[in-house]
Design a protein around this motif. Structure first.
Motif, PDB file in Angstrom:
ATOM      1  N   GLU A  55       0.647  -1.376  -0.013  1.00 61.13           N
ATOM      2  CA  GLU A  55       0.037   0.046   0.136  1.00 61.13           C
ATOM      3  C   GLU A  55       0.816   1.227   0.014  1.00 61.13           C
ATOM      4  O   GLU A  55       0.630   1.995   0.726  1.00 61.13           O
ATOM      5  N   PRO A  56       1.846   1.481  -0.695  1.00 59.13           N
ATOM      6  CA  PRO A  56       2.505   2.668  -1.009  1.00 59.13           C
ATOM      7  C   PRO A  56       1.835   4.016  -1.241  1.00 59.13           C
ATOM      8  O   PRO A  56       2.452   4.895  -1.147  1.00 59.13           O
ATOM      9  N   ASP A  73      -3.360  12.039   0.038  1.00 59.91           N
ATOM     10  CA  ASP A  73      -2.529  12.784   0.746  1.00 59.91           C
ATOM     11  C   ASP A  73      -1.893  13.810   0.230  1.00 59.91           C
ATOM     12  O   ASP A  73      -1.301  14.805   0.975  1.00 59.91           O
ATOM     13  N   GLY A  74      -1.958  14.246  -1.220  1.00 61.61           N
ATOM     14  CA  GLY A  74      -1.629  15.396  -1.462  1.00 61.61           C
ATOM     15  C   GLY A  74      -0.364  15.458  -2.319  1.00 61.61           C
ATOM     16  O   GLY A  74       0.087  16.691  -2.756  1.00 61.61           O
ATOM     17  N   ALA A 131       2.533   8.579   5.068  1.00 63.19           N
ATOM     18  CA  ALA A 131       2.752   7.862   6.435  1.00 63.19           C
ATOM     19  C   ALA A 131       4.065   7.081   6.290  1.00 63.19           C
ATOM     20  O   ALA A 131       4.682   6.851   5.437  1.00 63.19           O
ATOM     21  N   VAL A 132       4.881   7.223   7.561  1.00 60.79           N
ATOM     22  CA  VAL A 132       6.102   6.631   7.893  1.00 60.79           C
ATOM     23  C   VAL A 132       7.213   6.925   6.963  1.00 60.79           C
ATOM     24  O   VAL A 132       8.162   7.746   7.579  1.00 60.79           O
ATOM     25  N   PHE A 133       7.298   5.829   6.041  1.00 57.44           N
ATOM     26  CA  PHE A 133       8.561   5.869   5.364  1.00 57.44           C
ATOM     27  C   PHE A 133       9.112   6.959   4.704  1.00 57.44           C
ATOM     28  O   PHE A 133      10.233   7.624   4.493  1.00 57.44           O
ATOM     29  N   VAL A 134       8.047   7.721   3.786  1.00 59.78           N
ATOM     30  CA  VAL A 134       8.217   8.877   3.111  1.00 59.78           C
ATOM     31  C   VAL A 134       8.724  10.143   3.677  1.00 59.78           C
ATOM     32  O   VAL A 134       9.545  10.800   3.591  1.00 59.78           O
ATOM     33  N   ARG A 180      -5.289   4.240  -9.633  1.00 56.95           N
ATOM     34  CA  ARG A 180      -4.798   3.386 -10.908  1.00 56.95           C
ATOM     35  C   ARG A 180      -3.870   4.697 -11.684  1.00 56.95           C
ATOM     36  O   ARG A 180      -2.603   3.816 -11.876  1.00 56.95           O
ATOM     37  N   THR A 181      -3.994   5.624 -11.867  1.00 59.81           N
ATOM     38  CA  THR A 181      -2.887   6.339 -12.437  1.00 59.81           C
ATOM     39  C   THR A 181      -1.959   6.831 -11.699  1.00 59.81           C
ATOM     40  O   THR A 181      -0.831   6.459 -12.235  1.00 59.81           O
ATOM     41  N   THR A 182      -2.173   6.801 -10.435  1.00 59.52           N
ATOM     42  CA  THR A 182      -0.810   7.055  -9.488  1.00 59.52           C
ATOM     43  C   THR A 182      -0.039   5.988  -9.431  1.00 59.52           C
ATOM     44  O   THR A 182       1.221   5.984  -9.576  1.00 59.52           O
ATOM     45  N   LEU A 183      -0.602   4.711  -9.427  1.00 53.10           N
ATOM     46  CA  LEU A 183       0.187   3.354  -9.437  1.00 53.10           C
ATOM     47  C   LEU A 183       0.931   3.272 -10.589  1.00 53.10           C
ATOM     48  O   LEU A 183       2.068   2.741 -10.508  1.00 53.10           O
ATOM     49  N   LEU A 184       0.278   3.361 -11.716  1.00 48.40           N
ATOM     50  CA  LEU A 184       0.954   3.309 -13.121  1.00 48.40           C
ATOM     51  C   LEU A 184       2.064   4.233 -13.267  1.00 48.40           C
ATOM     52  O   LEU A 184       3.226   3.884 -13.485  1.00 48.40           O
TER      53      LEU A 184
END
Ligand code: XIL
Length: 356
Positions: A140-141, A146-147, A155-158, A200-204
């Motif tokens: 779930e990256p 979140d903008g 969250a967390v890692f970024v 979907r767009t973000t993931l691609l």
């Protein structure tokens, strides 16, 4: 009367119907189920070709409150169960914002966080090196809401490591277990809504960036927690277009956490089971059209052990009328339901593919 589902399932277990088309069919399991529910274990052995730990390999679940203090007992039980029974094993997961030990949040510097991430991946992926078919490296990256311009979840890692944490995690995973396929696993990318379309767009875009920069990623995992009534609309053509776009990036696809909540469906059992089965059919018929889809994992096999039926959280999706949920292919008595028949039929009608 024999429920119609059991005929298909008894004639030919789901794993065989899947394997005939080059697909792997799997389920979650837990160390506790392995040691206490032998009847369920028998069903698992009959029906699946792959297992994944529902919670036992999650960092926070294994961690005993301090850096480096992980208890691998339950994770080992699941891994050994897979190996001993000749089942493929999915690794779930190396990093997940939602199951990161609390002490990690107190690590102030980039260096400390980086070291904790690297060491965790080396220990966990290293422990099962050569045994794991696929690792969900980052679960779930993305979260466009979140903008951030890149749509990554803040969250967390970024926060401290920046978006490069993804590159780091996938590189370390590859170095540690070169034979495991490395997966980006994501939810809410299946349906026909602006929100899912944005995801979907973000993931691609993320996958494209990872491919361009040489970050080792092999697979997109689509969780597919679906809903059979009162939920957002589904469009087979939208899903197919998305899957084709993923395949166009040279990646394969796994359906990793399929289940169907019946939260808003009528309590009537026959009606509810039919709605759940129809949802499985619609989704799988569209998804399996794409030859890059190589695996289907349901998030559990029997309603006896579903996170939805378990009511372990107060999330609003669990039924409010107290009627037990029936989201999985087998009911709480381990009898095949219409959902099982729907999955069996989807496998039977799926085009042949090269296993992967
Ligand atoms: C769930 C488990 O099924 C629950 O038992 C646990 O309380 C929370 O996590 N997406 C994922 C899975 O990637 O790890 C989640 O599993 C379900 C949503």
């Amino acid at each position: 009367m024999t429920p119609p589902g059991s005929r298909a399932a008894q004639a030919m277990p789901l794993r065989k119907l899947a394997a005939e088309k080059g697909l792997v069919y799997g389920t979650t399991i837990s160390a506790a189920q392995i040691s206490t529910d032998h009847e369920f274990v028998d069903l698992v052995l009959q029906q699946v070709g792959l297992v994944v730990a529902e919670n036992d390999m999650k960092w926070q679940d294994m961690n005993r409150g301090r850096p480096g203090k992980d208890d691998y007992g339950a994770a080992d039980t699941v891994a050994a169960f897979g190996i001993e029974n000749d089942l493929a094993l999915r690794g779930h997961n190396l990093l997940w914002y939602y199951r990161t030990p609390t002490w990690f949040f107190d690590l102030a510097t980039r260096r400390d966080q980086e070291r904790a991430v690297v060491e965790h991946i080396q220990r966990l992926a290293g422990r099962y090196r050569g045994m794991v078919h696929s690792w969900d490296v980052v679960n779930e990256p993305i979260e466009p809401k979140d903008g951030r311009p890149d749509g990554l979840r803040t969250a967390v890692f970024v926060e401290t490591l920046g978006p490069e944490y993804l590159d780091l995690a996938y590189r370390v995973a590859r170095e540690t277990d070169p034979t495991a396929r490395l997966v980006v696993n994501e939810y809410d990318v299946e349906l026909d809504t602006p929100d899912h379309e944005a995801r979907r767009t973000t993931l691609l875009n993320l996958l494209e960036r990872m491919r361009r920069s040489g970050t080792p990623v092999d697979v997109v995992g689509i969780q597919a927690h679906l809903c059979c009534a009162g939920g957002p609309p589904f469009s087979a053509s939208r899903l197919r277009r998305f899957l084709a776009d993923v395949a166009g990036l040279g990646l394969t696809i796994q359906i990793t956490e399929l289940d169907v909540t019946d939260e808003n469906a009528p309590a009537d059992l026959a009606e509810r089971d039919q709605l759940v089965a129809d949802t499985y059919s619609r989704f799988l018929d569209a998804a399996l059209d794409e030859a890059a889809v190589k695996m289907v994992v349901t998030w559990g096999l029997s309603d006896r052990h579903s996170w939805i039926a378990r009511r372990e959280t107060n999330e609003s999706k669990w039924r409010s009328d107290g009627v037990p949920s029936r989201p999985l292919p087998f009911d709480a008595d381990l009898k095949a339901k219409l959902a099982c028949e729907a999955i069996a039929n989807a496998f039977v009608h799926a085009p042949q593919r090269v296993a992967g």
